[in-house]
Design a protein around this motif. Structure first.
Motif, PDB file in Angstrom:
ATOM      1  N   ALA A 233       3.819 -11.746 -58.909  1.00  0.00           N
ATOM      2  CA  ALA A 233       3.317 -13.107 -59.093  1.00  0.00           C
ATOM      3  C   ALA A 233       1.945 -13.121 -59.748  1.00  0.00           C
ATOM      4  CB  ALA A 233       3.271 -13.834 -57.745  1.00  0.00           C
ATOM      5  N   VAL A 234       1.042 -12.261 -59.272  1.00  0.00           N
ATOM      6  CA  VAL A 234      -0.329 -12.234 -59.792  1.00  0.00           C
ATOM      7  C   VAL A 234      -0.345 -11.794 -61.255  1.00  0.00           C
ATOM      8  CG1 VAL A 234      -2.562 -11.061 -59.625  1.00  0.00           C
ATOM      9  CG2 VAL A 234      -1.428 -11.887 -57.553  1.00  0.00           C
ATOM     10  N   THR A 235       0.399 -10.730 -61.577  1.00  0.00           N
ATOM     11  CA  THR A 235       0.373 -10.222 -62.958  1.00  0.00           C
ATOM     12  C   THR A 235       1.036 -11.196 -63.931  1.00  0.00           C
ATOM     13  OG1 THR A 235       2.365  -8.912 -62.456  1.00  0.00           O
ATOM     14  CG2 THR A 235       0.240  -7.784 -62.332  1.00  0.00           C
ATOM     15  N   VAL A 236       2.139 -11.818 -63.493  1.00  0.00           N
ATOM     16  CA  VAL A 236       2.809 -12.789 -64.370  1.00  0.00           C
ATOM     17  C   VAL A 236       1.905 -13.999 -64.613  1.00  0.00           C
ATOM     18  CG1 VAL A 236       4.702 -14.458 -64.495  1.00  0.00           C
ATOM     19  CG2 VAL A 236       5.168 -12.097 -63.840  1.00  0.00           C
ATOM     20  N   LEU A 237       1.253 -14.482 -63.576  1.00  0.00           N
ATOM     21  CA  LEU A 237       0.345 -15.621 -63.726  1.00  0.00           C
ATOM     22  C   LEU A 237      -0.826 -15.260 -64.634  1.00  0.00           C
ATOM     23  CD1 LEU A 237       0.262 -17.102 -60.115  1.00  0.00           C
ATOM     24  CD2 LEU A 237       1.280 -18.143 -62.157  1.00  0.00           C
ATOM     25  N   PHE A 238      -1.345 -14.054 -64.481  1.00  0.00           N
ATOM     26  CA  PHE A 238      -2.455 -13.613 -65.337  1.00  0.00           C
ATOM     27  C   PHE A 238      -2.021 -13.550 -66.799  1.00  0.00           C
ATOM     28  CE2 PHE A 238      -4.487 -10.125 -67.643  1.00  0.00           C
ATOM     29  CZ  PHE A 238      -5.815 -10.531 -67.593  1.00  0.00           C
ATOM     30  N   LEU A 239      -0.868 -12.929 -67.051  1.00  0.00           N
ATOM     31  CA  LEU A 239      -0.387 -12.791 -68.426  1.00  0.00           C
ATOM     32  C   LEU A 239      -0.029 -14.142 -69.023  1.00  0.00           C
ATOM     33  CD1 LEU A 239       1.834  -9.618 -67.956  1.00  0.00           C
ATOM     34  CD2 LEU A 239      -0.330  -9.751 -69.195  1.00  0.00           C
TER      35      LEU A 239
ATOM     36  N   GLY B  23      -1.444 -17.008 -68.190  1.00  0.00           N
ATOM     37  CA  GLY B  23      -2.722 -17.660 -68.483  1.00  0.00           C
ATOM     38  C   GLY B  23      -3.347 -17.104 -69.743  1.00  0.00           C
ATOM     39  N   LEU B  24      -3.271 -15.788 -69.929  1.00  0.00           N
ATOM     40  CA  LEU B  24      -3.821 -15.148 -71.120  1.00  0.00           C
ATOM     41  C   LEU B  24      -3.084 -15.621 -72.368  1.00  0.00           C
ATOM     42  CD1 LEU B  24      -6.042 -13.070 -71.678  1.00  0.00           C
ATOM     43  CD2 LEU B  24      -4.304 -11.279 -71.541  1.00  0.00           C
ATOM     44  N   HIS B  25      -1.767 -15.756 -72.250  1.00  0.00           N
ATOM     45  CA  HIS B  25      -0.961 -16.233 -73.381  1.00  0.00           C
ATOM     46  C   HIS B  25      -1.334 -17.675 -73.757  1.00  0.00           C
ATOM     47  CE1 HIS B  25       2.516 -16.968 -75.944  1.00  0.00           C
ATOM     48  NE2 HIS B  25       2.770 -18.057 -75.230  1.00  0.00           N
ATOM     49  N   ILE B  26      -1.533 -18.512 -72.743  1.00  0.00           N
ATOM     50  CA  ILE B  26      -1.884 -19.913 -72.998  1.00  0.00           C
ATOM     51  C   ILE B  26      -3.239 -20.012 -73.683  1.00  0.00           C
ATOM     52  CG2 ILE B  26      -2.502 -22.095 -71.875  1.00  0.00           C
ATOM     53  CD1 ILE B  26      -0.358 -21.450 -69.766  1.00  0.00           C
ATOM     54  N   VAL B  27      -4.206 -19.217 -73.215  1.00  0.00           N
ATOM     55  CA  VAL B  27      -5.545 -19.232 -73.814  1.00  0.00           C
ATOM     56  C   VAL B  27      -5.474 -18.785 -75.271  1.00  0.00           C
ATOM     57  CG1 VAL B  27      -7.819 -18.151 -73.780  1.00  0.00           C
ATOM     58  CG2 VAL B  27      -6.779 -18.929 -71.651  1.00  0.00           C
TER      59      VAL B  27
ATOM     60  N   LYS C 172      -2.915 -18.866 -77.275  1.00  0.00           N
ATOM     61  CA  LYS C 172      -2.170 -19.840 -78.079  1.00  0.00           C
ATOM     62  C   LYS C 172      -3.053 -21.026 -78.422  1.00  0.00           C
ATOM     63  CE  LYS C 172       2.321 -22.079 -78.342  1.00  0.00           C
ATOM     64  NZ  LYS C 172       3.628 -22.325 -77.657  1.00  0.00           N
ATOM     65  N   ARG C 173      -3.850 -21.488 -77.487  1.00  0.00           N
ATOM     66  CA  ARG C 173      -4.737 -22.627 -77.743  1.00  0.00           C
ATOM     67  C   ARG C 173      -5.805 -22.269 -78.768  1.00  0.00           C
ATOM     68  NH1 ARG C 173      -5.760 -25.432 -71.773  1.00  0.00           N
ATOM     69  NH2 ARG C 173      -3.689 -26.395 -71.596  1.00  0.00           N
ATOM     70  N   ARG C 174      -6.252 -21.033 -78.743  1.00  0.00           N
ATOM     71  CA  ARG C 174      -7.266 -20.599 -79.702  1.00  0.00           C
ATOM     72  C   ARG C 174      -6.657 -20.200 -81.043  1.00  0.00           C
ATOM     73  NH1 ARG C 174     -11.393 -16.790 -76.114  1.00  0.00           N
ATOM     74  NH2 ARG C 174     -12.215 -18.481 -74.791  1.00  0.00           N
ATOM     75  N   GLY C 175      -5.347 -20.054 -81.051  1.00  0.00           N
ATOM     76  CA  GLY C 175      -4.684 -19.658 -82.290  1.00  0.00           C
ATOM     77  C   GLY C 175      -4.952 -18.224 -82.669  1.00  0.00           C
ATOM     78  N   GLU C 176      -5.338 -17.396 -81.685  1.00  0.00           N
ATOM     79  CA  GLU C 176      -5.650 -15.992 -81.948  1.00  0.00           C
ATOM     80  C   GLU C 176      -4.932 -15.112 -80.927  1.00  0.00           C
ATOM     81  OE1 GLU C 176      -9.816 -15.425 -81.794  1.00  0.00           O
ATOM     82  OE2 GLU C 176     -10.276 -16.806 -83.425  1.00  0.00           O
ATOM     83  N   PRO C 177      -4.036 -14.246 -81.365  1.00  0.00           N
ATOM     84  CA  PRO C 177      -3.376 -13.335 -80.423  1.00  0.00           C
ATOM     85  C   PRO C 177      -4.350 -12.265 -79.949  1.00  0.00           C
ATOM     86  CG  PRO C 177      -2.772 -12.768 -82.659  1.00  0.00           C
ATOM     87  CD  PRO C 177      -3.576 -14.046 -82.745  1.00  0.00           C
ATOM     88  N   LEU C 178      -3.992 -11.587 -78.888  1.00  0.00           N
ATOM     89  CA  LEU C 178      -4.817 -10.476 -78.429  1.00  0.00           C
ATOM     90  C   LEU C 178      -4.904  -9.419 -79.530  1.00  0.00           C
ATOM     91  CD1 LEU C 178      -3.574  -9.884 -74.766  1.00  0.00           C
ATOM     92  CD2 LEU C 178      -5.838 -10.689 -75.466  1.00  0.00           C
ATOM     93  N   PRO C 179      -6.074  -8.807 -79.706  1.00  0.00           N
ATOM     94  CA  PRO C 179      -6.210  -7.756 -80.728  1.00  0.00           C
ATOM     95  C   PRO C 179      -5.226  -6.621 -80.476  1.00  0.00           C
ATOM     96  CG  PRO C 179      -8.353  -8.431 -79.909  1.00  0.00           C
ATOM     97  CD  PRO C 179      -7.344  -9.078 -79.018  1.00  0.00           C
ATOM     98  N   ARG C 180      -4.642  -6.104 -81.537  1.00  0.00           N
ATOM     99  CA  ARG C 180      -3.735  -4.978 -81.425  1.00  0.00           C
ATOM    100  C   ARG C 180      -4.542  -3.687 -81.319  1.00  0.00           C
ATOM    101  NH1 ARG C 180       2.079  -5.735 -83.895  1.00  0.00           N
ATOM    102  NH2 ARG C 180       2.409  -7.894 -83.280  1.00  0.00           N
ATOM    103  N   LEU C 181      -3.975  -2.733 -80.659  1.00  0.00           N
ATOM    104  CA  LEU C 181      -4.613  -1.437 -80.459  1.00  0.00           C
ATOM    105  C   LEU C 181      -3.805  -0.395 -81.219  1.00  0.00           C
ATOM    106  CD1 LEU C 181      -5.149  -1.822 -76.610  1.00  0.00           C
ATOM    107  CD2 LEU C 181      -6.835  -2.259 -78.414  1.00  0.00           C
TER     108      LEU C 181
END
Length: 214
Positions: free
Chosen positions: A100-106, A108-112, A114-123
């Motif tokens: 539950a905690v990890t899914v909610l975190f991920l 939330g991260l996805h929503i943030v 998406k709103r910023r229009g910037e995906p997480l940096p690739r490694l």
């Protein structure tokens, strides 16, 4: 700073995939019901299919925190046997809580992002999910290979790791006939189902995250 979130997303994704692959086996009771006849559980226990399902339901309700006191349908049980299921209850609830905690975190991260229009940096040109799948997939293949060669040994090692210093998982069928409802073949099938789920999800993450976004 943005790359830091990518690094944090790696273990979170791995934990979500791992705990999720376990959770569906715990929650989907028809997975057990479908094995009652093939494993000959009614014949070995002397119970009807309805009694077996009721006993399994009581055990799982307790282990998932849905009931306060341990029960196993019409079957008796010892204090030692009940204490093992109390230990199992801790692990089951922990698995669901981490999921539950990890899914909610991920989420939330996805929503943030998406709103910023910037995906997480690739490694290294790959998504955090790709690297999570690499690490988790490699671990699962190693554990799966060891379990395939000697499941009995792997089963013993598993209990030694998660129930250190305890022998209450070694049931006496005379005192705790509930163990007859949970034969080793059932646990082997659970391990296979979890392993297949893990590998399937890892392959999906590897496929979707392997290419550099243009």
């Amino acid at each position: 700073m943005k790359k830091l979130w990518s690094y944090i997303a790696i273990p979170c994704t791995a934990l979500a995939v791992f705990t999720g692959s376990i959770a569906w086996v715990l929650l989907l009771r028809p997975f057990y019901y479908a094995q009652i006849a093939p494993l000959g559980i009614c014949e070995s226990s002397g119970l009807t299919a309805a009694q077996v399902r009721a006993a399994y339901g009581d055990v799982m309700d307790y282990c998932l925190g849905l009931r306060q006191n341990f029960a196993a349908g019409v079957l008796p049980f010892s204090e030692e046997g009940a204490s093992h299921f109390a230990d199992v209850r801790v692990l089951f609830i922990l698995d669901l809580a981490v999921l539950a905690v990890t899914v909610l975190f991920l989420l939330g991260l996805h929503i943030v992002c998406k709103r910023r229009g910037e995906p997480l940096p690739r490694l290294g040109g790959r998504t955090p999910a790709f690297w999570a799948a690499c690490g988790l997939g490699g671990l699962i293949l190693l554990v799966g290979a060891l379990a395939a060669t000697d499941f009995d040994r792997a089963f013993t090692v598993f209990h030694g790791i998660f129930f250190p210093g305890k022998g209450n998982w070694l049931f006496d069928p005379a005192a705790d006939p509930v163990i007859v409802l949970l034969p080793e073949e059932f646990f082997r099938n659970c391990a296979i189902a979890i392993g297949v789920s893990l590998l399937g999800l890892c392959l999906l993450l590897l496929f979707t995250g392997r290419r550099q976004k243009k």
